[in-house]
Scaffold this active site. Structure first.
Site, PDB file in Angstrom:
ATOM      1  N   LYS A  30      -1.825   0.183   0.498  1.00  0.00           N
ATOM      2  CA  LYS A  30      -0.917   0.193  -0.639  1.00  0.00           C
ATOM      3  C   LYS A  30       0.522   0.388  -0.149  1.00  0.00           C
ATOM      4  CE  LYS A  30       0.374   2.730  -4.633  1.00  0.00           C
ATOM      5  NZ  LYS A  30       1.531   3.284  -3.928  1.00  0.00           N
ATOM      6  N   ARG A  31       0.654   1.193   0.897  1.00  0.00           N
ATOM      7  CA  ARG A  31       1.988   1.457   1.433  1.00  0.00           C
ATOM      8  C   ARG A  31       2.653   0.176   1.959  1.00  0.00           C
ATOM      9  NH1 ARG A  31       1.501   5.356   5.645  1.00  0.00           N
ATOM     10  NH2 ARG A  31      -0.228   6.168   4.408  1.00  0.00           N
TER      11      ARG A  31
END
Ligand code: GLU
Length: 514
Positions: free
Chosen positions: A266-267
């Site tokens: 997600k980062r």
């Protein structure tokens, strides 16, 4: 061995659904549908500390959006209900006890402090593994080391305990993975995993094996990150039910960061400006919103298509596949072993291809919502369909229908004056003043007749028609973009076309006569 293909997606409801998770669902679904089997969704919520409110509903909403509807699930029910492991809690203990009885597992009474002390000791001895395994278990507080009477006393007095699997050293665990082929694990590297926790809940390892057995799962597709757990699962299968009953395993390759360096997280999405979740996920605690493909304007058809080809192809150059095509063509043999790099530009290309083929009636509601979110209410459905058909070639995301189409619903609020200024002169101004009257008298307001009139008038006045067309476009659209000019004029109508030319004349007159 199995009369029917039965596959399962077994998510833990701990947050948003990563695109890798959706691809696992997709491959499960395709395999089931290809072989006339059942696709089951089982909620693995035994780790109650990690549960996140709303995550289960969110998972089902995502599957629904993707059109990957389960045959059996916690939401849809089915003959093997319940499909939520927390509701099956009482059924697991007997399997754990059976393992203890047969010498494949043991009670462990170690307190958290004792476990910490064990790890500290290993650390200071320079050990590179801090695992609870055959090296350390005979020094710990468990039923392997204690006398049977001591164990019984502890059990009777209600001392908290867990049940751990007893992994024998110096053995090899083997299985044939449908994607990776023969796999072999050295048990010296496998720890004595907890199977039943002190609160009586099974851990994932025990629950996944028991439920795959009870639900007659024939094939288990899951992400490659579960490969290290496979030896524990195989050992449990062997000790509890026999390997003949075991599903065939397929560990799917990872979806990698765009540069190929590790698993897409997600980062990475946040850093590079694209979503990694299927739909917007709002963290119930922090209220942070993680963007989803749906809300960004992806079509589920495109999302499914792009996920299918991340790690699979049909052996030809074909890239566009509908869900039906995929069911028809999917073969596990063509799933690659290596990870697949995620490319957001390519993802958008898929969406553009699908938008070009869009059935506008099907997407009218969604596009209407997009206009409404921007404060524009579109009431005429036929007009909206007409506009959508005109501009769909130009849209990459569903949200582009707003940016590409707003001028069909509202007069431009500003004009690209910089484009018009170098071409503007008295002659052009007179031309447009004249064309207003001619347009007023035009009987058939159709693109061909508008164009004819516009061009003949330009020739008469000896003005370059290309320059006039560019100016008319800016007058109607606000900028130099949009589909065919005279189609725009036809679509917005005579009255509106004239009104926009008049508005623009006022603005240009003020701006260019200074
Ligand atoms: N509950 C596991 C997960 O959260 C499922 C792994 C498996 O499919 O065995 O992904």
């Amino acid at each position: 061995m199995f009369d029917k293909v039965r596959v399962r997606f077994a998510p833990s409801p701990t947050g948003g659904l990563h695109l890798g998770g959706v691809r696992t669902v997709l491959f499960n679904y395709l395999y089931a549908k290809k072989y006339g089997g059942d696709f089951i969704v089982r909620i693995e919520d035994t780790d109650q500390a990690r549960l996140v409110a709303g995550a289960e509903k969110y998972i089902f909403d995502c599957l629904n959006w993707c059109g990957l509807v389960p045959d059996e699930s916690a939401l849809h029910g089915g003959p093997y209900a319940p499909y939520r492991q927390s509701e099956r809690k009482d059924g697991y203990r007997k399997y754990a006890e059976q393992l203890v009885k047969n010498g494949h597992a043991y009670y462990a009474f170690d307190t958290p402090a004792e476990l910490d002390a064990m790890r500290e000791k290993l650390k200071s001895a320079g050990s590179n593994s801090l695992q609870y395994d055959h090296h350390v278990r005979m020094n710990m507080n468990n039923s392997l080391r204690l006398l049977p009477a001591e164990t019984n006393t502890l059990l009777k007095s209600g001392t908290p305990y867990v049940i751990r699997i007893k992994v024998n050293p110096d053995e090899f665990v083997q299985f044939a993975d449908m994607i990776r082929g023969e796999m072999e694990f050295d048990t010296n590297n496998v720890d004595d995993k907890v199977l039943l926790k002190a609160d009586g809940m099974p851990t994932y390892h025990l629950a996944v094996v028991v439920d795959d057995y009870l639900m007659k799962i024939s094939h288990a597709f899951r992400g490659e990150e579960w490969l290290p757990s496979a030896p524990v699962h195989i050992l449990l299968w062997k000790c509890l039910f026999g390997l003949d009953e075991m599903p065939q395993w397929a560990h799917l390759p990872l979806i990698l960061k765009p540069d190929g360096n590790g698993k897409l997280s997600k980062r990475d999405g946040d850093r590079l400006g694209f979503p990694v979740y299927a739909m917007d996920w709002i963290d119930p605690v922090t209220h942070d919103i993680a963007k989803g493909f749906k809300e960004l304007g992806f079509l589920p058809e495109a999302f499914i298509n792009l996920l299918a080809v991340l790690g699979w192809n049909d052996g030809t150059e074909q890239e566009i596949f509908s869900l039906d095509d995929l069911v028809d063509k999917f073969s596990i043999e063509r799933v690659h072993k290596g990870g697949a790099k995620f490319d957001f530009e390519k993802a958008k290309w898929f969406n553009h291809e699908w938008i070009k083929k869009l059935d506008v009636e099907h997407y009218e509601k969604r596009v209407n919502e997009i206009f409404e979110e921007k404060g524009v209410s579109v009431t005429d459905a036929r007009y909206l369909h007409q506009v959508m058909n005109l501009i769909k070639e130009r849209c990459t995301l569903l949200t582009d229908f707003y940016t590409q189409g707003i001028f069909f619903f509202e007069s431009p609020k500003s004009f690209d004056e910089a484009a018009v200024k170098p071409k503007w002169d008295e002659g052009k101004k007179e031309y447009f003043i004249g064309i207003i009257c001619q347009f007023e008298e035009l009987v058939t307001w159709e693109a061909v007749s508008i164009e004819e009139l516009f061009k003949s008038s330009a020739t008469q006045k000896n003005i370059k028609v290309g320059e006039l067309q560019m100016i008319l476009r800016v007058m109607l659209v606000g900028s130099k973009t949009g589909p065919a000019l005279f189609i725009i004029a036809e679509t917005i109508g005579k009255e509106e076309t004239i009104k926009r030319i008049e508005n623009a004349l006022v603005v240009f007159n003020g701006a260019f006569n200074k």
